[in-house]
Each structure stands twice: as C-alpha cells, then as structure tokens.
Design an enzyme around this catalytic site. Structure first.
Site, PDB file in Angstrom:
ATOM      1  N   GLN A 238       0.848  -1.198   0.000  1.00 54.81           N
ATOM      2  CA  GLN A 238       0.000   0.000   0.000  1.00 54.81           C
ATOM      3  C   GLN A 238       0.882   1.246   0.000  1.00 54.81           C
ATOM      4  OE1 GLN A 238      -3.444  -0.718   3.034  1.00 54.81           O
ATOM      5  NE2 GLN A 238      -1.799  -2.130   3.518  1.00 54.81           N
ATOM      6  N   ASN A 239       2.177   1.043   0.104  1.00 53.08           N
ATOM      7  CA  ASN A 239       3.079   2.185   0.227  1.00 53.08           C
ATOM      8  C   ASN A 239       3.370   2.803  -1.140  1.00 53.08           C
ATOM      9  OD1 ASN A 239       3.064   1.481   2.856  1.00 53.08           O
ATOM     10  ND2 ASN A 239       5.120   0.600   2.887  1.00 53.08           N
TER      11      ASN A 239
ATOM     12  N   HIS B 134      -1.726   1.478  -4.119  1.00 49.31           N
ATOM     13  CA  HIS B 134      -2.168   2.862  -3.955  1.00 49.31           C
ATOM     14  C   HIS B 134      -1.371   3.843  -4.802  1.00 49.31           C
ATOM     15  CE1 HIS B 134      -4.133   1.673   0.135  1.00 49.31           C
ATOM     16  NE2 HIS B 134      -4.832   1.285  -0.908  1.00 49.31           N
TER      17      HIS B 134
ATOM     18  N   CYS C  19       1.441  19.124 -18.034  1.00 49.48           N
ATOM     19  CA  CYS C  19       1.750  18.109 -19.045  1.00 49.48           C
ATOM     20  C   CYS C  19       2.438  18.772 -20.242  1.00 49.48           C
ATOM     21  CB  CYS C  19       0.449  17.441 -19.477  1.00 49.48           C
ATOM     22  SG  CYS C  19       0.649  16.229 -20.778  1.00 49.48           S
TER      23      CYS C  19
HETATM   24  P1  OAD Z   1      -1.566   2.938   8.975  1.00 51.47           P
HETATM   25  O1  OAD Z   1      -0.963   4.209   9.443  1.00 51.47           O
HETATM   26  O2  OAD Z   1      -3.054   2.822   8.969  1.00 51.47           O
HETATM   27  O3  OAD Z   1      -1.017   1.729   9.856  1.00 51.47           O
HETATM   28  C1  OAD Z   1       0.352   1.555  10.069  1.00 51.47           C
HETATM   29  C2  OAD Z   1       0.529   0.274  10.856  1.00 51.47           C
HETATM   30  O4  OAD Z   1       1.930   0.057  11.000  1.00 51.47           O
HETATM   31  C3  OAD Z   1      -0.055   0.295  12.263  1.00 51.47           C
HETATM   32  O5  OAD Z   1      -0.819  -0.886  12.468  1.00 51.47           O
HETATM   33  C4  OAD Z   1       1.170   0.306  13.178  1.00 51.47           C
HETATM   34  O6  OAD Z   1       0.952  -0.399  14.391  1.00 51.47           O
HETATM   35  C5  OAD Z   1       2.170  -0.394  12.305  1.00 51.47           C
HETATM   36  N1  OAD Z   1       3.585  -0.085  12.607  1.00 51.47           N
HETATM   37  C6  OAD Z   1       4.122   1.034  13.123  1.00 51.47           C
HETATM   38  N2  OAD Z   1       5.455   0.931  13.203  1.00 51.47           N
HETATM   39  C7  OAD Z   1       5.779  -0.298  12.740  1.00 51.47           C
HETATM   40  C8  OAD Z   1       6.997  -1.026  12.565  1.00 51.47           C
HETATM   41  N3  OAD Z   1       8.175  -0.490  12.897  1.00 51.47           N
HETATM   42  N4  OAD Z   1       6.936  -2.267  12.049  1.00 51.47           N
HETATM   43  C9  OAD Z   1       5.745  -2.821  11.717  1.00 51.47           C
HETATM   44  N5  OAD Z   1       4.573  -2.203  11.847  1.00 51.47           N
HETATM   45  C10 OAD Z   1       4.575  -0.947  12.346  1.00 51.47           C
HETATM   46  O7  OAD Z   1      -0.943   2.642   7.524  1.00 51.47           O
HETATM   47  P2  OAD Z   1      -1.483   1.664   6.395  1.00 51.47           P
HETATM   48  O8  OAD Z   1      -2.069   0.429   6.975  1.00 51.47           O
HETATM   49  O9  OAD Z   1      -0.413   1.521   5.394  1.00 51.47           O
HETATM   50  O10 OAD Z   1      -3.767   5.141   1.641  1.00 51.47           O
HETATM   51  O11 OAD Z   1      -2.639   2.540   5.775  1.00 51.47           O
HETATM   52  C11 OAD Z   1      -3.326   2.101   4.656  1.00 51.47           C
HETATM   53  C12 OAD Z   1      -3.641   3.251   3.749  1.00 51.47           C
HETATM   54  O12 OAD Z   1      -4.317   4.279   4.480  1.00 51.47           O
HETATM   55  C13 OAD Z   1      -2.436   3.959   3.176  1.00 51.47           C
HETATM   56  O13 OAD Z   1      -1.907   3.293   2.034  1.00 51.47           O
HETATM   57  C14 OAD Z   1      -2.987   5.296   2.816  1.00 51.47           C
HETATM   58  C15 OAD Z   1      -3.844   5.571   4.020  1.00 51.47           C
HETATM   59  O14 OAD Z   1      -4.962   6.392   3.797  1.00 51.47           O
HETATM   60  C16 OAD Z   1      -3.683   6.078   0.663  1.00 51.47           C
HETATM   61  O15 OAD Z   1      -3.035   7.083   0.778  1.00 51.47           O
HETATM   62  C17 OAD Z   1      -4.485   5.737  -0.542  1.00 51.47           C
END
Ligand code: OAD
Length: 254
Positions: A112-113, A130, A159
């Site tokens: 998702q990154n 994403h 563009c």
């Molecule tokens: P979140 O910010 O929702 O969640 C990040 C997760 O990483 C949390 O569950 C933390 O506990 C965990 N975390 C923190 N530090 C960590 C580490 N060192 N090792 C492992 N895990 C760790 O981020 P995403 O789940 O990526 O979408 O969010 C999903 C989407 O929401 C993103 O892609 C973005 C956002 O809106 C868009 O921009 C389209």
C-alpha cells in the site's frame, strides 16, 4: 494462542512462524506504512501519522486537488523529498531477499506504500495498490510519466503534451485502485499457501480484504506489527514487533 504473548515475539513462536515461511511453496506479502516507519517515514494513523495532522479531505481527494492543486502538490512534494532522503530499512531488505531466494512467480509483494522503498531495496515488481509518489499523471490526456526529481519544479507541474495540470498518480479517497493491481493482488493471494502481512493497520479496503481472503482460504497467515489489528485474532501467527527486527529473523537471518 495465535498471538505472541509479550512485547516481542518469543524465540520459539518466531521460530515456528519462520518454519512455516520456509515450508511455504508460494508466498504473498502485503505491506503498509509501518514497514517504512523505521526508515523515518510517518505512518497514517499512528502517533505523528499523516491523518493525525491533516484531514484527508484537504489533501487526498480529487475535490481537494480541484480546489487547490498547489496545496495538494506541496504536501506530495514534501513527501517526495522525505522519501528520497530515506533509506530502505532491514524490513524492506528482508522482503527483497525473500523474493530473491524464491523462484520467479513464487513470491509476490503487494504494497500500500507509495514511497518506492521496496523497489530501492531490490524488490523487482511490487504491486503498488495505492500508486506511487514517483509517477505523475496528466489530468487532461491521462499520460503518466515517472519523475524522480526532488524538488519537483515548477509546482504544480503541467503536461508537456497537452498543457493540463498533472497530479500525483496516487489513489485518493473515493477513487478506484489502478486497473489490474487489484485482480493481480487477489490472484496472488489465491495462488499462495502463505500470506505475510507487515506494517499495516488493515483498516483500508480493498487492501485489507486481501488478508480476509487469505484467512478464508485457509492459507497460513503471519502478521508482523507492534500493535494488534482487526486481523490479529484471525491470522495463524500474530508477531508483535517492529518489522525491521522481526522480518530479518523470520527469514532466518542472524
Ligand atoms: P496505517 O498508518 O493505517 O497503519 C500503520 C501500521 O503500522 C499500524 O498498524 C502500526 O501499528 C504499524 N507499525 C508502526 N510501526 C511499525 C513497525 N516499525 N513495524 C511494523 N509495523 C509498524 O498505515 P497503512 O495500513 O499503510 O492510503 O494505511 C493504509 C492506507 O491508508 C495507506 O496506504 C494510505 C492511508 O490512507 C492512501 O493514501 C491511498
């Protein structure tokens, strides 16, 4: 007991998960912002997270861009600068090594990154659900181009083919995922006997649906996260810990 009991997974629990990983024939990995946290990049929902400081509707919707493209671009330009200055961490490197150790086709990375750190670590063909900070798309003719310049100038970019505004090729709230990304990701989940999930809160769909699909199919599932998520109770191994610490150990590195 599916969750590691303490603040860090115990050695035996981690070893059991590592054995499951080693025994898997086809692996799919799903990552989120937590995997880049140890590279110094903010997550979205945690302390200091993007959505704790900004309202998504101000920065990450088509309406926000229509209202104030420069404001939106300034935020993405800042994220591009931070991502460019960041380095892949041991979690990214472990996932790249896991891929290298497997036959092509037996490992799929879905992320998702948008920061590009998986590619910089050596992952060859991540499915970027994403989008990417490094691709810009014309809002007129829809031409896409890779642009890794930092700083990006002038802002907002236009563009060169049709003169319309360009936007980040990022999936904003209310938008569809890039065509083919989702079918490819679900295809990889359906073909996998093991799913490794790292650094995602598992709150955002359709990405989080990939985890549910793997669980429903009865695949082996491993989650790596310092916090509990809505999926922790459903996966086989919920390993509590930072991805940069757990993933290298999981793949058998000292
Ligand atoms: P979140 O910010 O929702 O969640 C990040 C997760 O990483 C949390 O569950 C933390 O506990 C965990 N975390 C923190 N530090 C960590 C580490 N060192 N090792 C492992 N895990 C760790 O981020 P995403 O789940 O990526 O979408 O969010 C999903 C989407 O929401 C993103 O892609 C973005 C956002 O809106 C868009 O921009 C389209």
């Amino acid at each position: 007991m599916t969750q590691s009991p303490g603040p860090e997974p115990g050695a035996a629990f981690l070893a059991a998960a590592g054995e499951a990983l080693a025994a898997a024939r086809r692996i799919v990995a799903l990552t989120g912002a937590g995997v880049s946290a140890e590279s110094g990049l903010a997550t979205f929902r945690g302390p200091g997270g993007h959505w704790r400081q900004h309202r998504p509707e101000d920065l990450a919707t088509p309406q926000a861009f229509a209202r104030d493209p420069l404001l939106v671009w300034e935020w993405y330009a800042e994220r591009r600068a931070l991502a460019a200055a960041a380095q892949p961490n041991p979690a990214h490197l472990a996932l790249a090594r896991l891929e290298q150790a497997r036959h092509p086709g037996d490992f799929t990375l879905v992320t998702q990154n948008v920061d590009g750190l998986h590619r910089r670590a050596g992952s060859t063909n991540p499915i970027e659900l994403h989008g990417s900070l490094w691709i810009v798309r014309c809002t007129g003719c829809r031409r896409e181009r890779r642009d890794e310049s930092v700083p990006l100038a002038p802002l907002p970019p236009r563009c060169s083919a049709c003169g319309a505004l360009e936007r980040p090729a990022i999936v904003w709230f209310g938008e569809r995922l890039p065509e083919e990304a989702l079918p490819r990701a679900f295809g990889a989940v359906d073909a996998a006997d093991l799913m490794l999930v790292a650094g995602t809160s598992g709150l955002v769909y359709p990405a989080a649906g990939l985890i549910e699909r793997a669980v429903a199919r009865g695949a082996m599932t491993i989650e790596v996260n310092p916090e509990s998520t809505p999926h922790s109770g459903a996966v086989r191994f919920a390993l509590r810990g930072a991805a940069g610490m757990v993933l290298p150990r999981l793949i058998g590195e000292p």
